[in-house]
Design an enzyme around this catalytic site. Sequence first.
Site, PDB file in Angstrom:
ATOM      1  N   ASP A  74      36.862  30.862  52.007  1.00  0.00           N
ATOM      2  CA  ASP A  74      36.096  30.323  53.547  1.00  0.00           C
ATOM      3  C   ASP A  74      37.471  29.393  53.748  1.00  0.00           C
ATOM      4  OD1 ASP A  74      35.109  28.359  55.060  1.00  0.00           O
ATOM      5  OD2 ASP A  74      33.240  28.499  54.439  1.00  0.00           O
ATOM      6  N   HIS A  75      38.278  29.957  55.563  1.00  0.00           N
ATOM      7  CA  HIS A  75      39.224  29.235  56.040  1.00  0.00           C
ATOM      8  C   HIS A  75      39.450  28.223  55.976  1.00  0.00           C
ATOM      9  CE1 HIS A  75      37.967  31.255  59.046  1.00  0.00           C
ATOM     10  NE2 HIS A  75      37.683  29.394  59.465  1.00  0.00           N
ATOM     11  N   LYS A 131      41.694  23.565  54.832  1.00  0.00           N
ATOM     12  CA  LYS A 131      42.068  22.202  55.944  1.00  0.00           C
ATOM     13  C   LYS A 131      42.382  21.268  54.930  1.00  0.00           C
ATOM     14  CE  LYS A 131      39.177  23.855  59.533  1.00  0.00           C
ATOM     15  NZ  LYS A 131      40.029  23.756  60.715  1.00  0.00           N
ATOM     16  N   GLU A 135      34.247  21.490  67.116  1.00  0.00           N
ATOM     17  CA  GLU A 135      34.889  22.173  67.878  1.00  0.00           C
ATOM     18  C   GLU A 135      35.972  22.071  69.348  1.00  0.00           C
ATOM     19  OE1 GLU A 135      34.828  26.238  65.807  1.00  0.00           O
ATOM     20  OE2 GLU A 135      35.535  25.484  64.014  1.00  0.00           O
ATOM     21  N   ASP A 171      28.873  32.116  61.303  1.00  0.00           N
ATOM     22  CA  ASP A 171      29.574  31.932  61.858  1.00  0.00           C
ATOM     23  C   ASP A 171      30.129  30.074  60.911  1.00  0.00           C
ATOM     24  OD1 ASP A 171      32.673  32.597  62.696  1.00  0.00           O
ATOM     25  OD2 ASP A 171      32.198  31.085  63.930  1.00  0.00           O
ATOM     26  N   HIS A 196      30.583  26.941  56.361  1.00  0.00           N
ATOM     27  CA  HIS A 196      31.617  26.207  56.525  1.00  0.00           C
ATOM     28  C   HIS A 196      31.179  25.365  56.420  1.00  0.00           C
ATOM     29  CE1 HIS A 196      34.784  28.699  58.241  1.00  0.00           C
ATOM     30  NE2 HIS A 196      34.188  28.855  59.477  1.00  0.00           N
TER      31      HIS A 196
END
Length: 312
Positions: free
Chosen positions: A201-202, A206, A240, A259, A264
């Site tokens: 999970d990118h 962060k 976002e 998504d 996230h």
Amino acid sequence: MSAQVTLQAGAIPAPAIRQGPPCVMVVFGASGDLTKRKLVPALYNLAFGRSLSANFAAVGFARRDWSADAFREAMRAGVNEFSRRKPVDPAVWEEFAPRLDFVQGEFHDPAAYLRLAQRLQAIDQALGTEGNRLYYLATPPTDFPTILHRLQAAGLIARPNEGAWTRVILEKPFGRDEESAHALNLLVGRVLDESQTFRIDHYLGKETVQNILAFRFSNGMFEPLWSKQHVDHIQFTVGETVGVESRGRYYDTAGVLRDMVQNHMFQMLAYLCMEPPSSVRADAVRNEKAKLLDSVRIMRPEDVLRDTVRGQ
């Protein structure tokens, strides 16, 4: 397509404190948004900081009919727009760009994987990457089974005891629902050893997200107060600045819930509410996140209608 490679070992100096091992990173879906927005800018930043091994290369694999030079130009535009180090430093790019290569092919086409194998072998010989492979599947989850099967059939996955290592990164969302996620896990278990499998999970990369754990557990003022006795409720907003843009095909099949919410936002929920892990090891953090998510109350259909608001 020719397997000719124009890479030179040692082009990027290596006085870094910590460098990755020799390897070739292969990005499936390399013409997509994730590659130009996140992956290649991140690699460029590592090159800028001299954290890439002198024995490293990255190969894009996608359907788009690009040459290696066209791929490099597209990635340079991505770095210029999305890297935290912009504009591109010409000297760093001159060293980094020759390490970017491209193989065109359909995910289901066995011949494309033979071309990929030839290209990887040529890179091994040119750069001394030692047969180590890092495959990043930056594709919809519906393509995961096809790519894994084709990699295995082409002999491009080495088992852990075979000397050279293989690692496969599966980008979220991991399946479409619980049933497809279970089926995908079974397939992954047949093709790969669990130690080779990285479900990513990118958002967790962060810096602000990573700082949550230090903020919670290492801060003498907040740590004692972070409990239901002192916190009435928590709200978190994922704001976002990016719209759907060129990701229409992906959003048509995934949707915003898959998504953003079940990966996230649930990861953020776990970081905010889990108990302190016994250590910072990956397994210890995962176990505490799993305990937290297991304790979340599952809404009944009638609860969803009453207690949620959906906007567009």
